[in-house]
Design a protein around this motif. Sequence first.
Motif, PDB file in Angstrom:
ATOM      1  N   ASN A 173      -7.397 -33.113 -53.653  1.00 50.29           N
ATOM      2  CA  ASN A 173      -8.060 -34.259 -52.856  1.00 50.29           C
ATOM      3  C   ASN A 173      -7.818 -33.283 -51.304  1.00 50.29           C
ATOM      4  OD1 ASN A 173      -7.166 -35.942 -54.327  1.00 50.29           O
ATOM      5  ND2 ASN A 173      -4.908 -35.493 -54.561  1.00 50.29           N
ATOM      6  N   GLY A 174      -8.647 -32.778 -51.267  1.00 54.39           N
ATOM      7  CA  GLY A 174      -9.629 -31.792 -50.091  1.00 54.39           C
ATOM      8  C   GLY A 174      -8.967 -30.915 -50.418  1.00 54.39           C
ATOM      9  N   GLN A 175      -8.280 -30.491 -50.753  1.00 52.08           N
ATOM     10  CA  GLN A 175      -7.036 -28.552 -50.534  1.00 52.08           C
ATOM     11  C   GLN A 175      -7.927 -27.847 -51.047  1.00 52.08           C
ATOM     12  OE1 GLN A 175      -4.866 -28.044 -48.314  1.00 52.08           O
ATOM     13  NE2 GLN A 175      -4.434 -30.003 -47.390  1.00 52.08           N
ATOM     14  N   SER A 176      -8.115 -26.585 -51.499  1.00 50.83           N
ATOM     15  CA  SER A 176      -8.767 -25.919 -51.762  1.00 50.83           C
ATOM     16  C   SER A 176      -7.428 -24.854 -53.090  1.00 50.83           C
ATOM     17  CB  SER A 176      -9.423 -24.510 -51.297  1.00 50.83           C
ATOM     18  OG  SER A 176      -9.192 -22.813 -52.152  1.00 50.83           O
ATOM     19  N   LEU A 177      -7.179 -24.918 -54.007  1.00 53.99           N
ATOM     20  CA  LEU A 177      -6.807 -24.588 -55.175  1.00 53.99           C
ATOM     21  C   LEU A 177      -6.224 -22.999 -55.253  1.00 53.99           C
ATOM     22  CD1 LEU A 177      -6.008 -27.087 -57.127  1.00 53.99           C
ATOM     23  CD2 LEU A 177      -5.361 -27.062 -55.300  1.00 53.99           C
ATOM     24  N   GLY A 178      -7.530 -22.733 -54.983  1.00 56.85           N
ATOM     25  CA  GLY A 178      -7.570 -20.695 -55.364  1.00 56.85           C
ATOM     26  C   GLY A 178      -9.009 -20.605 -55.829  1.00 56.85           C
ATOM     27  N   VAL A 211     -14.936 -34.849 -50.329  1.00 60.18           N
ATOM     28  CA  VAL A 211     -13.300 -35.194 -49.656  1.00 60.18           C
ATOM     29  C   VAL A 211     -13.333 -33.621 -48.819  1.00 60.18           C
ATOM     30  CG1 VAL A 211     -11.215 -35.477 -49.523  1.00 60.18           C
ATOM     31  CG2 VAL A 211     -12.573 -37.036 -51.317  1.00 60.18           C
ATOM     32  N   ASP A 213     -13.725 -30.022 -47.575  1.00 62.25           N
ATOM     33  CA  ASP A 213     -15.308 -29.260 -46.049  1.00 62.25           C
ATOM     34  C   ASP A 213     -15.869 -28.326 -47.050  1.00 62.25           C
ATOM     35  OD1 ASP A 213     -16.763 -29.036 -44.236  1.00 62.25           O
ATOM     36  OD2 ASP A 213     -14.890 -29.338 -42.320  1.00 62.25           O
ATOM     37  N   ASP A 216     -18.251 -26.234 -43.792  1.00 61.90           N
ATOM     38  CA  ASP A 216     -17.116 -25.334 -43.497  1.00 61.90           C
ATOM     39  C   ASP A 216     -16.844 -24.090 -44.408  1.00 61.90           C
ATOM     40  OD1 ASP A 216     -15.698 -24.651 -41.122  1.00 61.90           O
ATOM     41  OD2 ASP A 216     -13.891 -25.625 -42.224  1.00 61.90           O
ATOM     42  N   TYR A 217     -17.321 -23.834 -45.466  1.00 67.32           N
ATOM     43  CA  TYR A 217     -16.958 -23.052 -46.390  1.00 67.32           C
ATOM     44  C   TYR A 217     -18.284 -21.984 -46.367  1.00 67.32           C
ATOM     45  CZ  TYR A 217     -15.626 -20.411 -50.993  1.00 67.32           C
ATOM     46  OH  TYR A 217     -15.971 -18.858 -51.758  1.00 67.32           O
ATOM     47  N   SER A 219     -20.320 -22.335 -44.444  1.00 62.36           N
ATOM     48  CA  SER A 219     -20.209 -21.978 -43.170  1.00 62.36           C
ATOM     49  C   SER A 219     -19.447 -20.395 -42.503  1.00 62.36           C
ATOM     50  CB  SER A 219     -20.094 -22.629 -41.891  1.00 62.36           C
ATOM     51  OG  SER A 219     -19.069 -22.717 -41.901  1.00 62.36           O
TER      52      SER A 219
END
Lengths: 552, 665
Positions: A173-178, A211, A213, A216-217, A219
């Motif tokens: 859901n749009g959050q990086s989990l590592g 979902v 970004d 951004d990553y 960039s």
Amino acid sequence: MAELGAGSLLTGDPAFNYQEHELNERLKRLYPAVNEEETPLPRSWSPKDKYSYIGLSQNNLRVHYKGHGKNHKDAASVRAIHPIPAACGIYYFEVKIVSKGRDGYMGIGLSAQGVNMNRLPGWDKHSYGYHGDDGHSFCSSGTGQPYGPTFTTGDVIGCCVNLINNTCFYTKNGQSLGVAFTDLPPNLYPTVGLQTPGEIVDANFGQQPFVFDIEDYMSEWRAKIHSMIARFPIGERLGDWQAVLQNMVSSYLVHHGYCATAMAFASATETMIQEDQTSIKNRQSIQKLVLAGRVGEAIDATQQLYPGLLEHNPNLLFMLKCRQFVEMVNGTDSEVRCFSVRSPKSQDSYLGSPNLSPRHGATNAHLHNTGADSPTCSNGVTPTNKNKSHNKYTGVSSASSSPSSSPSSVNYSESNSTDSTKSQPHSATSNQETSDSEMEIEAEHYSNGVTESSTRIMNGTYKHQEILQADDSSVGNGVADDSCSSRQLCGGNQAATERMIQFGRELQALSEQLCRQYGKNATHKKMLQSLRICPNSLHSCWLWVRPPSACS
Amino acid sequence: MMVCTLMEVTATSRHYVDRLFDPDPQNVLQGVIDMKNAVIGNNRQKANLIVLGAVPRLLYLLQQSSSSLELRTECAVVLGSLAMGTENNIKSLVDCHIIPALLQGLLCSDLIFIEACLRCLRTVFISPVTPVQLLYTDPTVIPHLMSLLSRSQHTQEYITQIFAHCCKTPEHQTVLFNHGAIQNIAPLLISPSFKVRMQALKCFSVLAYENAQVSMTLVNVLVDGEQLSQVFVRMMQRDKPIEMQLTAAKCLTYMCRAGAIRTDDNCIVLKTLPCLVRMCSKERLLEERVEGAETLAYLMEPDIELQRIASVTDHLVSMLADYFKYPSSVSAITDIKRLDHDLKHAHELRQAAFKLYASLGSNDEDIRKKITETENMMDRIVSGLSESSIKVRLAAVRCLHSLSRSVQQLRTSFHDHAVWKPLMKLLQNAPDEVLVMASSTLCNLLLEFSPSKEPILESGVIELLCSLTQSDSPALRVNGIWALMNMAFQADQKVKVEIVRALGTEQLFRLLSDPDTNVLMKTLGLLRNLLSTRPHIDQVMSSHGKQIMQAVTLILEGEHSIEVKEQTLCILANIADGNTAKELIMTNDDMLQKIKYYMGHSNVKLQLAATFCISNLIWNEEDGSQERQDKLRDMGFVDILHKLTQASDPNLCDRAKTAMQQYLA
């Protein structure tokens, strides 16, 4: 077929055209360096490259499960239509869980061409997955590692492959989990797997905004690489560029030991070579020993020719010894091979030293011989005593005594690797053979490389890498090869096995000593662990310890 | 040799100062310019000039309207250069009243001169030795600075930097806000100069911190047609400089905490939170990791959903474990400089990590489990509790408190690691803020099911807790009495007697009239726990019956909330359950009248508690029940009970029926 029909019907739909346009625009923006005429991007799931329990719909973007879903044997996967092109740099796709079905046994990830589709991603070699029911990550293994949260209906899971550092992370859901996986091989396909009825997932290869970004990553990495480049400024003066380029070429040639080429280049460009010619050749011969699996000899040669080098790099020595251990198991390393009297040459050199420590003088001479293209640099299995050894050890022939030393086998192995793409259709079935047989083949190639003449050894390594990527293709051939079935630990020799076990203990002791001196080292631990499981499954040690160190 | 060179320097310095007094203005100007060139980058020269009294003369020249503008400007430049030296230099400059002189100079119309003054003011104000209050003493200064913001990029940079450093209290925020700081500074966020953008951003972060008024205004500000929050989001993009990302994340965090942005807003969930998690990664500088972790802890403190998201983002929980690895064993061997750097930040890193763990684990049981399972976590907390740095101790105990809210952890890891030991040690002579957290944690450790309860009891905690109830701080009084209450729950007679003895009836009654309702409630709770099980009730009432009945009467007659009165009636019901104790009620007609009153109260809870009390008094199986029943019937209780059997509340109705049955039997 009905699904395909539905897909083509939609082509006339303006909404679909709009989506297609969106997709093209987004892919162009995300992956500007990809030439789609050469390496097309994944845009949908492949209707061909899937297990029969998988159904596709909605332009091959929606995946549903249509099997019984009784147990893990009913798992089914589908790959995307194309692999991820290397030129992406950073690649990303998302999967929305439309329904978790009965149990939500869903896996999202990556796999290489030819990996069994009757499985969830992550269970097999060259297959990687993140599973919804337990949130674990599976890195080419049936047992997962705790990784992230579980996922279920309504969640959007993203998978990002970073081809710059060969890692992968997931998003929920749009959050990086590592980071989930490191050291990924190239040419992976986006893959999803389902296992219970009612499971439905939708892929987003860029058809819709993501979902997470991802731009951004990207960039961040762009900025990172720009600043890295900026840290290596080139002088303003005339000729600076040329000098840099020449130095680059020259150092590459020297590093890889292309001695003659380096000399020719140096004289043509009127530059100097930093390293002494003999040193280059010495390094080359050590490299050959390593590639031939004769790591023990390689270590001795290094100690002889570059005193202090290994003493100052205890970690390197440890890695080499780990490798040596593997070669002992496999029967290639001289410390165990001398027991089986396969190689008259090595035996000669060790005749006077029953305690197995090699005489440096002898090894050295041997090394200098190998510098030239002499046939003796093969593993010593000359055609004449090939028969002899076969007679003596009928039924216990190991990889090194397989008929690979004959010229015909060279052709054989070459055709193996070149045919790798052609033989794929059959790999899907042959893959279901035991993993052991897969491994045998790798070993087979390995010894092939050894027995070729020295120039071929280099080829052997390259081939080797190719095999790593698409080795499934050769499984079919391997099964047919009768030498595999007779393969045994350390060539089946009792004394050699004992020596190997002792060596293993020494290795453990070395690791403990290093640990005391320099603190814990995760890489070492991992190496030892992978060695420890060797006796049960030879397969795994080949997989893990196949080292990049072979090139240095 | 040394002395000789020193004297030479002093001699040349003397020469520079002398030239400032030359009668020819042209020579003075040249002298100042030469001085400027001499002091650049030379701290000794700067110190010498200050000692030789150059500053008052320079200030005099700067303030003289007869001086040429060029001379005044050069004076300001030299002063600015002197300020760049050591902290001692700044102190000397401030002592010479440089600040009012320079502020006065800002009234001049010449931009170059203004910029020189501002540059020097900036350098003075950002030093930690300068009292920030000096900016606010003259009320005309702030509006004038606001008006100078439009003059040039330099004025913008210096003024915003001054504001960012001098806004330390809510009063400062209000002054700046009232003078239009937001409208004046917002456009600078899109300035072409990076320095201006950065300083403007810092201004907003200090203005918005714990300030609802500023935060609410900020969300409605548009910069070039774009919402301010979106401008901040853009500044958090991953290719922006780290300092900018971090400061923008702080702005949004403060706005969110002040209630101006919802915690489920995408700019918080998908941008600010991930940005702050990134700041905690190993790739960042130690300072950035500290700030990132602290800000993140603050952001998610009140919101369980953010805590859940953060706990799975980029392996944050295990990433934080790295905060404890400084100085690393490698740095100790190889690099003295790095060791020094690591040592300096080690405390800060540890306390930041503890804070973030505390915040992460404050609500969710699964996260707490994940935290305690992190490598050596409990050991780290235990050693953190006894560290020399008070900041670390406080953060460690906060973390422990957060984890102590978990029943499972209390039963397992807390017991295994005997955390009560360092905790008890911490409670001796700790400052109040640590004491509040530590005693609050102790409350949880004293819960009935906690295996640590026994060893804590044996360590003589009762005296300590009793002394806490006498503290001036309401928070400490609550924690002290709360812990005693937990301790008395289902405790042995011995413990109860010990509590009553240690606390003393006098203190008990003082607490019953405590102005803090929380303290009163917990004290009543303690009484209730003391008065449980029949033999205990009789024992306590036989020794303290009179005072307790007095206190109960007092509370029932006083102005108290329903909860307090309910609790008091429950105590009465407990007393009524005793064998001999019930006589204290039966012989007290006034008390019986009160019970009667509450049985007819409009609040069901009070009715229920009062009925319960009567029910205990008339219970059949006990000695003398007949007499009590008769007396109560005569007082009209049966009629009331009868009425209550018709009550609409089913509990109350049941209770009344059960009581009535005692008469029928």
